[in-house]
Design a protein around this motif. Structure first.
Motif, PDB file in Angstrom:
ATOM      1  N   GLU A 267      47.224  62.960  38.635  1.00  0.00           N
ATOM      2  CA  GLU A 267      46.269  61.998  39.181  1.00  0.00           C
ATOM      3  C   GLU A 267      46.371  60.663  38.442  1.00  0.00           C
ATOM      4  OE1 GLU A 267      41.510  61.834  40.351  1.00  0.00           O
ATOM      5  OE2 GLU A 267      42.269  63.419  39.061  1.00  0.00           O
ATOM      6  N   ALA A 268      46.486  60.734  37.105  1.00  0.00           N
ATOM      7  CA  ALA A 268      46.612  59.500  36.327  1.00  0.00           C
ATOM      8  C   ALA A 268      47.892  58.752  36.690  1.00  0.00           C
ATOM      9  CB  ALA A 268      46.586  59.815  34.834  1.00  0.00           C
ATOM     10  N   TYR A 271      47.332  56.916  39.973  1.00  0.00           N
ATOM     11  CA  TYR A 271      46.558  55.687  39.783  1.00  0.00           C
ATOM     12  C   TYR A 271      47.417  54.604  39.125  1.00  0.00           C
ATOM     13  CZ  TYR A 271      42.448  58.601  40.709  1.00  0.00           C
ATOM     14  OH  TYR A 271      41.535  59.437  41.277  1.00  0.00           O
ATOM     15  N   LEU A 275      48.400  50.979  40.563  1.00  0.00           N
ATOM     16  CA  LEU A 275      48.041  49.769  39.823  1.00  0.00           C
ATOM     17  C   LEU A 275      49.265  48.908  39.533  1.00  0.00           C
ATOM     18  CD1 LEU A 275      45.387  51.137  37.297  1.00  0.00           C
ATOM     19  CD2 LEU A 275      45.003  49.428  39.063  1.00  0.00           C
TER      20      LEU A 275
END
Length: 476
Positions: A267-268, A271, A275
């Protein structure tokens, strides 16, 4: 008086226990009649081979060895002499093998549980091995869901999936299933159960459900087994089942934490990918408009536009370093890389820099991140030494490796800071902008390729005349 001693072979034949002599290849070269009662699959098992290896290593050893219902206390000793033979005595367990079998079952299930790499694989391995080793027809394992309201059936084995419910309420509402979670009490049934089953199947007669718990006593799941024929659980079987629940609880919990960690990392990464992609796009658009703006304005406004451009380029550099650091965390796939074109390509990327480099034919073990070492070292020299700084890159292949030296005529690095310059976020001077990641990336990449790096004076004993970064790479 002359004392006549019996021959060794006669002594061996008279011993009241199974005793055999085994050579280095695992062959039985001499044995008494009782040794023939030892199951062949025990003598050919990996556990027996490991036992023999341990005896040869230590000179003598003992172990409990089981195959099916047969368990023996094995005692072995190396026979002195060049043959390296081992004498093995096999003593049947005093409790008929039950204690040894209980240990063998636990060891087998723990081995099965520790081999998989995910929670689901661990749960499946536990229930399948439990059913197989205890000779039952069906099994299921439940794991408490996040929130703690219920436990879902996560894996099952055998024919009786209709018997095992899809989920169990964890709250203590009085039924037998929930008491496993609320009280940590095992449940045993030894009578025919009128449960739905397919035509031709016999249904379920006996079943057991035991809590799966952590060393702290917290119940995190339940393990259930069932049989189509009547079975009365002995105290030893109950003890074994409940021991399984206790022993595998920590393994299952660790697998669950590993799954959660992997999911969090995924998940990180998602993201971070979003970004970096979107910020890079926004930066590219902003830089394009600022370049156009600088052509339309003059004076102070042009200066401001230039500073904005510089800030955005710094933002792009930060994103680039983050992407490199993420790549460094992945397992490297190294290949043979010619060093010369890498260095020349990096030098071409600094058209205003004064870099001396004679060339090399060296080939090293590296990957696509190799240029970042030279980019960061040259960039570090320019940042601290200014545009006029002189930089030299020297390469020498020695002792099966490649030695690289990148030196400059800048202000040098204080001796007290040289061991720390490769630490994350460390900056040996505050007079220049930066995040303290450039040299950290250099050190990380050198170690990634199996090398070492250090900082020394460009001119020995004269730190004010510049620094030299010396590192090794493995030959390709």
């Amino acid at each position: 008086m002359v004392i006549e001693y019996p021959e060794p072979a006669a002594i061996l034949q008279a011993l009241p226990l199974p005793v055999g002599v085994i050579d280095r290849d695992g062959r039985v070269i001499r044995a008494n009649p009782l040794f023939s009662s030892v199951p062949d699959d025990l003598l050919s098992s990996p556990d027996f081979a490991a036992f023999l290896a341990h005896v040869r290593e230590e000179g003598a050893a003992s172990a409990t060895l089981c195959t099916g219902p047969d368990c023996f206390e094995a005692k072995g000793r190396v026979v002195p002499g060049p043959g390296g033979h081992v004498v093995v005595a096999l003593v049947p367990d005093r409790d008929g093998g039950q204690g040894g079998c209980r240990l063998a079952v636990l060891v087998g299930i723990i081995r099965a549980a520790t081999a998989p790499t995910s929670l689901q694989e661990t749960l499946a391995a536990v229930v399948e091995k439990t059913v197989a080793l205890l000779d039952f027809d069906a099994g299921a394992i439940y794991f408490v869901e996040k929130g703690g309201a219920s436990a879902a059936r996560r894996a099952d084995a055998g024919l009786y999936r209709l018997y095992f419910p899809d989920a169990i309420a964890v709250g203590g509402d009085g039924d037998d299933w929930s008491s496993i979670f609320s009280d940590g009490r095992a449940r045993y049934g030894e009578a025919y159960l009128g449960v739905a089953h397919a035509e031709g199947e016999l249904g379920v007669y006996s079943h057991a459900v035991v809590p799966v718990s952590l060393p702290s006593g917290t119940v995190i799941g339940a393990l259930a087994i069932a049989n189509s024929s009547f079975h009365s659980f002995s105290p030893l079987e109950k003890e074994t089942l409940e021991a399984i629940g206790r022993e595998v609880g920590g393994i299952i919990h660790k697998a669950a934490l590993a799954d959660d960690l992997a999911a969090a990392r995924t998940e990180a990464d998602l993201y971070l990918d979003v970004l970096t992609h979107d910020i890079n796009n926004a930066n590219s658009v902003a830089m394009g408009y600022l370049e156009m703006l600088r052509e339309e304005v003059a004076g102070e406004q042009s200066v401001f536009a230039g500073k904005c451009l510089s800030g955005i380029r710094q933002s792009c550099g930060i994103i680039d370093r983050v992407q490199v650091l993420r790549a460094c965390q992945q397992e490297p796939t190294l290949r043979a890389v010619p060093l010369d074109p890498v260095i020349r390509s990096v030098i071409d990327g600094f058209p205003g820099a004064s870099v001396t480099y004679a060339g090399t034919g060296a080939v090293v073990r590296a990957d696509d991140l190799l240029p970042r070492i030279f980019e960061n070292l040259i960039g570090n020299s320019l940042k601290h030494g200014g545009a006029a700084v002189g930089i030299a890159i020297d390469v020498a292949a020695e002792n099966g490796g490649v030695d690289v030296r990148v030196s400059d005529t800048g202000p040098g690095i204080p001796p007290g800071a040289r061991k720390k310059v490769f630490e994350r976020f460390f900056r040996y001077t505050r007079s220049r902008p930066g995040q303290g990641l450039g040299l950290y990336i250099v050190g990380t990449l050198v170690h990634r390729y199996g090398g070492e790096i250090r900082v020394e004076d460009r001119v020995e004993g004269r730190p004010e005349e510049g620094a030299a970064f010396c590192f090794t790479l493995r030959s390709g």
